[in-house]
Design a protein around this motif. Sequence first.
Motif, mmCIF file in Angstrom:
data_model
loop_
_atom_site.group_PDB
_atom_site.id
_atom_site.type_symbol
_atom_site.label_atom_id
_atom_site.label_comp_id
_atom_site.label_asym_id
_atom_site.label_seq_id
_atom_site.Cartn_x
_atom_site.Cartn_y
_atom_site.Cartn_z
ATOM 1 N N HIS B 34 0.730 -1.220 -0.011
ATOM 2 C CA HIS B 34 0.035 0.062 0.048
ATOM 3 C C HIS B 34 0.944 1.264 -0.003
ATOM 4 O O HIS B 34 1.787 1.175 0.500
ATOM 5 C CB HIS B 34 -0.883 0.019 1.211
ATOM 6 C CG HIS B 34 -1.974 -0.807 1.260
ATOM 7 N ND1 HIS B 34 -3.274 -0.253 1.352
ATOM 8 C CD2 HIS B 34 -2.090 -2.159 1.118
ATOM 9 C CE1 HIS B 34 -4.113 -1.595 1.062
ATOM 10 N NE2 HIS B 34 -3.436 -2.673 0.950
ATOM 11 N N TYR B 36 0.408 5.623 0.858
ATOM 12 C CA TYR B 36 -0.462 6.863 1.283
ATOM 13 C C TYR B 36 0.549 7.838 1.251
ATOM 14 O O TYR B 36 1.983 7.487 1.377
ATOM 15 C CB TYR B 36 -0.684 6.445 2.905
ATOM 16 C CG TYR B 36 -1.853 5.640 2.990
ATOM 17 C CD1 TYR B 36 -1.766 4.004 2.851
ATOM 18 C CD2 TYR B 36 -3.214 6.015 3.132
ATOM 19 C CE1 TYR B 36 -3.048 3.222 3.149
ATOM 20 C CE2 TYR B 36 -4.165 5.081 3.438
ATOM 21 C CZ TYR B 36 -3.989 3.828 3.577
ATOM 22 O OH TYR B 36 -5.279 2.780 3.539
ATOM 23 N N PRO B 44 -3.132 11.311 6.294
ATOM 24 C CA PRO B 44 -2.655 10.697 5.241
ATOM 25 C C PRO B 44 -3.830 10.273 4.362
ATOM 26 O O PRO B 44 -5.193 10.172 4.751
ATOM 27 C CB PRO B 44 -2.194 9.319 6.027
ATOM 28 C CG PRO B 44 -1.956 9.576 7.285
ATOM 29 C CD PRO B 44 -2.859 10.515 7.507
ATOM 30 N N TYR B 46 -4.895 7.698 1.214
ATOM 31 C CA TYR B 46 -4.725 6.793 0.265
ATOM 32 C C TYR B 46 -4.179 6.919 -1.267
ATOM 33 O O TYR B 46 -4.860 7.838 -1.785
ATOM 34 C CB TYR B 46 -5.783 5.884 0.328
ATOM 35 C CG TYR B 46 -5.765 4.608 -0.669
ATOM 36 C CD1 TYR B 46 -6.516 4.568 -1.936
ATOM 37 C CD2 TYR B 46 -5.030 3.311 -0.249
ATOM 38 C CE1 TYR B 46 -6.554 3.556 -2.797
ATOM 39 C CE2 TYR B 46 -4.960 2.440 -1.483
ATOM 40 C CZ TYR B 46 -5.854 2.599 -2.537
ATOM 41 O OH TYR B 46 -5.712 1.490 -3.469
ATOM 42 N N TYR B 87 4.404 7.070 2.094
ATOM 43 C CA TYR B 87 4.614 6.013 3.129
ATOM 44 C C TYR B 87 4.317 4.712 2.211
ATOM 45 O O TYR B 87 3.506 4.595 1.490
ATOM 46 C CB TYR B 87 3.685 5.922 4.124
ATOM 47 C CG TYR B 87 3.969 7.008 5.027
ATOM 48 C CD1 TYR B 87 2.961 8.356 5.050
ATOM 49 C CD2 TYR B 87 4.681 7.139 6.142
ATOM 50 C CE1 TYR B 87 3.107 9.307 5.740
ATOM 51 C CE2 TYR B 87 5.219 7.849 7.007
ATOM 52 C CZ TYR B 87 4.174 9.191 6.886
ATOM 53 O OH TYR B 87 4.293 10.171 7.735
ATOM 54 N N ARG B 91 0.695 -4.580 3.944
ATOM 55 C CA ARG B 91 -0.588 -5.133 4.963
ATOM 56 C C ARG B 91 -0.750 -6.631 4.598
ATOM 57 O O ARG B 91 -0.980 -7.175 3.410
ATOM 58 C CB ARG B 91 -1.724 -4.571 4.523
ATOM 59 C CG ARG B 91 -1.843 -2.929 4.656
ATOM 60 C CD ARG B 91 -3.245 -2.228 4.583
ATOM 61 N NE ARG B 91 -3.954 -2.753 5.783
ATOM 62 C CZ ARG B 91 -5.460 -2.213 5.766
ATOM 63 N NH1 ARG B 91 -5.874 -1.757 4.779
ATOM 64 N NH2 ARG B 91 -5.964 -2.586 6.755
ATOM 65 N N PHE B 93 -2.910 -9.655 4.898
ATOM 66 C CA PHE B 93 -4.384 -10.079 4.997
ATOM 67 C C PHE B 93 -4.553 -11.407 5.595
ATOM 68 O O PHE B 93 -5.848 -12.193 5.501
ATOM 69 C CB PHE B 93 -4.981 -9.885 3.572
ATOM 70 C CG PHE B 93 -5.042 -8.506 3.257
ATOM 71 C CD1 PHE B 93 -4.041 -7.958 2.847
ATOM 72 C CD2 PHE B 93 -6.401 -7.928 3.348
ATOM 73 C CE1 PHE B 93 -4.188 -6.631 2.435
ATOM 74 C CE2 PHE B 93 -6.664 -6.701 3.157
ATOM 75 C CZ PHE B 93 -5.549 -5.982 2.635
ATOM 76 N N ALA B 96 -5.063 -11.244 12.250
ATOM 77 C CA ALA B 96 -5.700 -10.183 12.783
ATOM 78 C C ALA B 96 -5.046 -8.848 12.582
ATOM 79 O O ALA B 96 -5.665 -8.029 12.690
ATOM 80 C CB ALA B 96 -5.861 -10.574 14.184
ATOM 81 N N SER B 98 -4.014 -7.427 10.393
ATOM 82 C CA SER B 98 -4.350 -6.626 8.999
ATOM 83 C C SER B 98 -4.839 -5.580 8.987
ATOM 84 O O SER B 98 -5.179 -4.574 8.196
ATOM 85 C CB SER B 98 -5.212 -7.780 8.036
ATOM 86 O OG SER B 98 -6.267 -7.889 8.361
ATOM 87 N N TYR B 99 -5.836 -5.054 10.267
ATOM 88 C CA TYR B 99 -6.460 -4.116 10.491
ATOM 89 C C TYR B 99 -5.717 -2.758 10.484
ATOM 90 O O TYR B 99 -5.846 -1.505 10.460
ATOM 91 C CB TYR B 99 -7.356 -4.003 11.553
ATOM 92 C CG TYR B 99 -8.481 -5.113 11.246
ATOM 93 C CD1 TYR B 99 -8.277 -6.609 11.926
ATOM 94 C CD2 TYR B 99 -9.359 -4.997 10.183
ATOM 95 C CE1 TYR B 99 -9.301 -7.505 11.648
ATOM 96 C CE2 TYR B 99 -10.148 -5.878 9.989
ATOM 97 C CZ TYR B 99 -10.414 -7.354 10.592
ATOM 98 O OH TYR B 99 -11.099 -8.193 10.424
ATOM 99 N N GLN B 100 -4.342 -2.960 10.984
ATOM 100 C CA GLN B 100 -3.302 -1.925 11.259
ATOM 101 C C GLN B 100 -2.497 -1.508 10.119
ATOM 102 O O GLN B 100 -2.086 -2.248 9.367
ATOM 103 C CB GLN B 100 -2.431 -2.315 12.451
ATOM 104 C CG GLN B 100 -1.516 -1.378 13.003
ATOM 105 C CD GLN B 100 -0.793 -1.796 14.009
ATOM 106 O OE1 GLN B 100 -1.420 -2.651 14.764
ATOM 107 N NE2 GLN B 100 0.321 -1.208 14.292
ATOM 108 N N LEU B 101 -2.305 -0.182 9.879
ATOM 109 C CA LEU B 101 -1.642 0.201 9.021
ATOM 110 C C LEU B 101 -0.283 0.557 9.871
ATOM 111 O O LEU B 101 -0.191 1.477 10.717
ATOM 112 C CB LEU B 101 -1.868 1.569 8.250
ATOM 113 C CG LEU B 101 -2.987 1.376 7.345
ATOM 114 C CD1 LEU B 101 -3.407 2.724 6.688
ATOM 115 C CD2 LEU B 101 -2.679 0.435 6.255
ATOM 116 N N PHE B 103 3.010 2.583 9.893
ATOM 117 C CA PHE B 103 3.778 3.699 9.136
ATOM 118 C C PHE B 103 5.287 3.813 9.453
ATOM 119 O O PHE B 103 5.115 3.850 10.673
ATOM 120 C CB PHE B 103 3.047 4.935 9.336
ATOM 121 C CG PHE B 103 1.446 5.295 8.691
ATOM 122 C CD1 PHE B 103 0.455 4.499 8.992
ATOM 123 C CD2 PHE B 103 1.670 6.174 7.626
ATOM 124 C CE1 PHE B 103 -0.594 4.699 8.521
ATOM 125 C CE2 PHE B 103 0.384 6.111 6.742
ATOM 126 C CZ PHE B 103 -0.697 5.615 7.408
ATOM 127 N N GLY B 104 6.140 3.693 8.625
ATOM 128 C CA GLY B 104 7.580 4.077 8.869
ATOM 129 C C GLY B 104 7.544 5.677 8.697
ATOM 130 O O GLY B 104 6.729 6.538 9.046
#
Lengths: 112, 113
Positions: B34, B36, B44, B46, B87, B91, B93, B96, B98-101, B103-104
């Motif tokens: 992904h 962003y 951010p 998308y 960024y 992700r 899939f 569990a 997978s809901y979190q992004l 970010f570095g």
Amino acid sequence: DGGITQSPKYLFRKEGQNVTLSCEQNLNHDAMYWYRQDPGQGLRLIYYSQIVNDFQKGDIAEGYSVSREKKESFPLTVTSAQKNPTAFYLCASSIEGHQPQHFGDGTRLSIL
Amino acid sequence: DAKTTQPNSMESNEEEPVHLPCNHSTISGTDYIHWYRQLPSQGPEYVIHGLTSNVNNRMASLAIAEDRKSSTLILHRATLRDAAVYYCILRDFSGAGSYQLTFGKGTKLSVIP
């Protein structure tokens, strides 16, 4: 237009006070998220909610609390237990957990 | 979680193409790539995402290496409004998380008029 509204844009907190940040979405999204961003850093997840009346802790949940009583709303309370609350707080939502997230414009919290 | 590596900053001239690289050598088979971007003092936004094949949308193109260990975000004609931090995020899939992004620090793109 659909979107995510965060309020207020700027917020000041006194020592020992709890403050609540508002996040409202009219995108009919099931999932909602709260992130914290410190200067020059990426975002870190505080809490997320996949459906109404359910939420999960993220990486940095200590000192924060949330509720999800309505699909449209996911308020974040920064409690007095959060010792370093000064940051940029971002709310996001997605159709479901796997889909791209849409972000609000953030609330900047500072300590008086 | 698999990690990504991006240059801290890049510059581009206005109206020229921009290629933003991302390395993800430990990517797993269930990781989507992904992108962003974040403009100053905003949340951010998308941009694009993909799994194996190159992807195009109205904002950008995503070129994914055949071994998936790297990818490149392509802005075809940079404008001043493209100046932002970009960024690259993986992700997963399959679980569990997978809901979190995650970010570095991203790549700060400057566009020169």
